[in-house]
Write a protein that holds these residues in place. Structure first.
Motif, PDB file in Angstrom:
ATOM      1  N   PRO A  31      34.670  29.975  39.855  1.00 38.78           N
ATOM      2  CA  PRO A  31      34.650  31.385  39.452  1.00 38.78           C
ATOM      3  C   PRO A  31      34.758  32.333  40.648  1.00 38.78           C
ATOM      4  O   PRO A  31      35.345  33.419  40.533  1.00 38.78           O
ATOM      5  N   ASP A  32      34.228  31.928  41.797  1.00 37.14           N
ATOM      6  CA  ASP A  32      34.206  32.812  42.954  1.00 37.14           C
ATOM      7  C   ASP A  32      35.478  32.650  43.800  1.00 37.14           C
ATOM      8  O   ASP A  32      35.431  32.317  44.990  1.00 37.14           O
ATOM      9  N   THR A  33      36.595  32.848  43.161  1.00 38.34           N
ATOM     10  CA  THR A  33      37.919  32.812  43.809  1.00 38.34           C
ATOM     11  C   THR A  33      38.679  34.035  43.303  1.00 38.34           C
ATOM     12  O   THR A  33      38.290  34.639  42.298  1.00 38.34           O
ATOM     13  N   PRO A  34      39.779  34.409  43.961  1.00 41.76           N
ATOM     14  CA  PRO A  34      40.530  35.580  43.462  1.00 41.76           C
ATOM     15  C   PRO A  34      40.956  35.432  42.000  1.00 41.76           C
ATOM     16  O   PRO A  34      40.808  36.368  41.212  1.00 41.76           O
ATOM     17  N   VAL A  35      41.478  34.262  41.635  1.00 45.79           N
ATOM     18  CA  VAL A  35      41.926  34.090  40.238  1.00 45.79           C
ATOM     19  C   VAL A  35      40.724  33.995  39.294  1.00 45.79           C
ATOM     20  O   VAL A  35      40.772  34.491  38.164  1.00 45.79           O
ATOM     21  N   GLY A  36      39.631  33.404  39.754  1.00 41.64           N
ATOM     22  CA  GLY A  36      38.421  33.356  38.942  1.00 41.64           C
ATOM     23  C   GLY A  36      37.876  34.750  38.654  1.00 41.64           C
ATOM     24  O   GLY A  36      37.490  35.067  37.520  1.00 41.64           O
ATOM     25  N   LYS A  37      37.884  35.589  39.667  1.00 40.18           N
ATOM     26  CA  LYS A  37      37.410  36.972  39.484  1.00 40.18           C
ATOM     27  C   LYS A  37      38.367  37.768  38.597  1.00 40.18           C
ATOM     28  O   LYS A  37      37.939  38.599  37.794  1.00 40.18           O
ATOM     29  N   PHE A  38      39.661  37.508  38.759  1.00 41.18           N
ATOM     30  CA  PHE A  38      40.660  38.168  37.900  1.00 41.18           C
ATOM     31  C   PHE A  38      40.393  37.828  36.436  1.00 41.18           C
ATOM     32  O   PHE A  38      40.364  38.713  35.569  1.00 41.18           O
ATOM     33  N   LEU A  39      40.173  36.551  36.150  1.00 33.57           N
ATOM     34  CA  LEU A  39      39.911  36.133  34.765  1.00 33.57           C
ATOM     35  C   LEU A  39      38.637  36.778  34.228  1.00 33.57           C
ATOM     36  O   LEU A  39      38.576  37.173  33.061  1.00 33.57           O
ATOM     37  N   ALA A  40      37.619  36.886  35.070  1.00 34.25           N
ATOM     38  CA  ALA A  40      36.342  37.446  34.629  1.00 34.25           C
ATOM     39  C   ALA A  40      36.478  38.924  34.264  1.00 34.25           C
ATOM     40  O   ALA A  40      35.814  39.402  33.337  1.00 34.25           O
ATOM     41  N   THR A  41      37.343  39.635  34.983  1.00 31.76           N
ATOM     42  CA  THR A  41      37.448  41.072  34.732  1.00 31.76           C
ATOM     43  C   THR A  41      38.605  41.428  33.810  1.00 31.76           C
ATOM     44  O   THR A  41      38.500  42.350  33.006  1.00 31.76           O
ATOM     45  N   ARG A  42      39.732  40.721  33.897  1.00 31.05           N
ATOM     46  CA  ARG A  42      40.925  41.094  33.134  1.00 31.05           C
ATOM     47  C   ARG A  42      41.231  40.142  31.992  1.00 31.05           C
ATOM     48  O   ARG A  42      41.989  40.488  31.087  1.00 31.05           O
ATOM     49  N   GLY A  43      40.699  38.934  32.058  1.00 29.92           N
ATOM     50  CA  GLY A  43      41.062  37.930  31.065  1.00 29.92           C
ATOM     51  C   GLY A  43      42.372  37.254  31.421  1.00 29.92           C
ATOM     52  O   GLY A  43      43.003  37.573  32.439  1.00 29.92           O
ATOM     53  N   THR A  53      43.868  51.866  29.244  1.00 33.70           N
ATOM     54  CA  THR A  53      42.834  50.832  29.296  1.00 33.70           C
ATOM     55  C   THR A  53      42.992  49.899  30.497  1.00 33.70           C
ATOM     56  O   THR A  53      41.985  49.463  31.065  1.00 33.70           O
ATOM     57  N   ARG A  54      44.222  49.604  30.915  1.00 31.01           N
ATOM     58  CA  ARG A  54      44.448  48.623  31.978  1.00 31.01           C
ATOM     59  C   ARG A  54      44.904  49.241  33.287  1.00 31.01           C
ATOM     60  O   ARG A  54      44.821  48.595  34.332  1.00 31.01           O
ATOM     61  N   GLY A  55      45.458  50.430  33.210  1.00 28.90           N
ATOM     62  CA  GLY A  55      46.054  51.030  34.403  1.00 28.90           C
ATOM     63  C   GLY A  55      47.458  50.519  34.627  1.00 28.90           C
ATOM     64  O   GLY A  55      47.979  49.688  33.861  1.00 28.90           O
ATOM     65  N   GLU A  56      48.079  50.988  35.680  1.00 32.35           N
ATOM     66  CA  GLU A  56      49.449  50.588  35.974  1.00 32.35           C
ATOM     67  C   GLU A  56      49.517  49.093  36.311  1.00 32.35           C
ATOM     68  O   GLU A  56      48.597  48.551  36.928  1.00 32.35           O
ATOM     69  N   GLY A  57      50.615  48.467  35.927  1.00 33.48           N
ATOM     70  CA  GLY A  57      50.796  47.054  36.255  1.00 33.48           C
ATOM     71  C   GLY A  57      51.725  46.381  35.272  1.00 33.48           C
ATOM     72  O   GLY A  57      52.409  47.045  34.480  1.00 33.48           O
ATOM     73  N   VAL A  58      51.748  45.046  35.328  1.00 36.12           N
ATOM     74  CA  VAL A  58      52.676  44.287  34.482  1.00 36.12           C
ATOM     75  C   VAL A  58      52.288  44.443  33.016  1.00 36.12           C
ATOM     76  O   VAL A  58      51.142  44.198  32.636  1.00 36.12           O
ATOM     77  N   HIS A  59      53.259  44.859  32.215  1.00 35.28           N
ATOM     78  CA  HIS A  59      53.043  45.073  30.786  1.00 35.28           C
ATOM     79  C   HIS A  59      53.514  43.886  29.950  1.00 35.28           C
ATOM     80  O   HIS A  59      52.859  43.491  28.997  1.00 35.28           O
ATOM     81  N   HIS A  60      54.654  43.298  30.317  1.00 32.62           N
ATOM     82  CA  HIS A  60      55.155  42.148  29.561  1.00 32.62           C
ATOM     83  C   HIS A  60      56.134  41.335  30.400  1.00 32.62           C
ATOM     84  O   HIS A  60      56.615  41.800  31.438  1.00 32.62           O
ATOM     85  N   VAL A  61      56.399  40.121  29.918  1.00 36.06           N
ATOM     86  CA  VAL A  61      57.386  39.231  30.536  1.00 36.06           C
ATOM     87  C   VAL A  61      58.430  38.911  29.475  1.00 36.06           C
ATOM     88  O   VAL A  61      58.084  38.594  28.335  1.00 36.06           O
ATOM     89  N   ALA A  62      59.716  39.019  29.859  1.00 33.95           N
ATOM     90  CA  ALA A  62      60.802  38.810  28.900  1.00 33.95           C
ATOM     91  C   ALA A  62      61.685  37.652  29.323  1.00 33.95           C
ATOM     92  O   ALA A  62      62.128  37.586  30.471  1.00 33.95           O
ATOM     93  N   TYR A  63      61.941  36.748  28.378  1.00 41.74           N
ATOM     94  CA  TYR A  63      62.794  35.586  28.625  1.00 41.74           C
ATOM     95  C   TYR A  63      64.134  35.775  27.938  1.00 41.74           C
ATOM     96  O   TYR A  63      64.188  36.200  26.779  1.00 41.74           O
ATOM     97  N   GLY A  64      65.199  35.419  28.622  1.00 40.75           N
ATOM     98  CA  GLY A  64      66.517  35.432  28.020  1.00 40.75           C
ATOM     99  C   GLY A  64      66.715  34.218  27.133  1.00 40.75           C
ATOM    100  O   GLY A  64      66.364  33.097  27.520  1.00 40.75           O
ATOM    101  N   VAL A  65      67.270  34.455  25.944  1.00 44.98           N
ATOM    102  CA  VAL A  65      67.619  33.376  25.008  1.00 44.98           C
ATOM    103  C   VAL A  65      69.041  33.634  24.514  1.00 44.98           C
ATOM    104  O   VAL A  65      69.537  34.765  24.594  1.00 44.98           O
ATOM    105  N   SER A  66      69.687  32.599  24.003  1.00 45.26           N
ATOM    106  CA  SER A  66      71.063  32.799  23.524  1.00 45.26           C
ATOM    107  C   SER A  66      71.078  33.334  22.095  1.00 45.26           C
ATOM    108  O   SER A  66      72.026  34.000  21.685  1.00 45.26           O
ATOM    109  N   ASP A  67      70.015  33.063  21.341  1.00 42.29           N
ATOM    110  CA  ASP A  67      69.979  33.406  19.916  1.00 42.29           C
ATOM    111  C   ASP A  67      68.556  33.819  19.590  1.00 42.29           C
ATOM    112  O   ASP A  67      67.678  32.977  19.364  1.00 42.29           O
TER     113      ASP A  67
END
Lengths: 142, 142
Positions: free
Chosen positions: A66-78, B76-90
């Protein structure tokens, strides 16, 4: 400077369950696994596409403690997107260019990344809230 | 099913300022702008790379109003990554395949996306906390 979206790093509680989810849902397959003690993560790279300058991947990250950057990220952001990584040809050169624009670097020198890449992180507060990574892939014959 | 990382969608308060930041920091250039009233966003596509199946982009998103999905995300989250988009053929076929695995679709039928693409969103709770989009690019001659 930017050659490709190298990977999107996604934080998860259970690496094996999330690998299974991505394989079942999208058909993505693991091409590399690694434990990075320095970053405190157990990770898997799922291959999405190949390009002229290197591949694109989804990187799944489970914290070792839990006491790692990714562990803390999960605890606060999910669970969710942790960072975005861009492929560059010369990570040290890109770091210099970017630092000259006023963006702060988290890493002062390149360090070890997945699959023997050389990486550096930029400060998310200076990149619109996005933890941003630069990735220089290893030589093809390595 | 998945051909490429089509784009990473990033929520921001000020589209013009964030475009300027990405251009100055990374040299990325805007190739498309669009106002999508249905989604309540003003957006720009910044070109990262081309591939055999289509391009890869950073998509910057500014909400048209606070009472929109991206407006609520920023609150609620502030600025940052909102979504990830994958290319598909169909996209319709991919939606059927994915729904069959038990992942819930936000969109029941494909809808209009950036640059005349056809898109659908998957429920983030069923994809490890990641709001995930499928993108079918328009025919090359369109």
């Amino acid at each position: 400077m930017i050659l490709r979206i190298d990977h999107v790093g996604i934080a998860c509680h259970d690496l094996e369950a999330t690998i299974a989810l991505y394989q079942k849902t999208f058909g993505l397959k693991v091409v590399h696994r690694e434990v990075n003690e320095e970053q405190g993560v157990r990770e898997a790279m799922l291959h999405v596409a190949d390009g002229e300058t290197g591949g694109s991947y989804i990187q799944l990250l489970e914290p070792l403690h839990p006491d790692t950057p990714v562990g803390k990220f999960l605890a606060t952001r999910g669970e969710g997107v942790h960072h975005v990584a861009y492929g560059v040809s010369d990570v040290a050169g890109a770091m210099d260019e970017i630092a000259a624009t006023g963006v702060r670097l988290i890493d002062k020198t390149p360090r070890h990344g997945s699959m023997n890449s050389s990486i550096a992180f930029l400060h998310p507060k200076d990149v619109g809230g996005v933890l941003t990574e630069l990735v220089q892939a290893p030589p093809r014959d390595s």
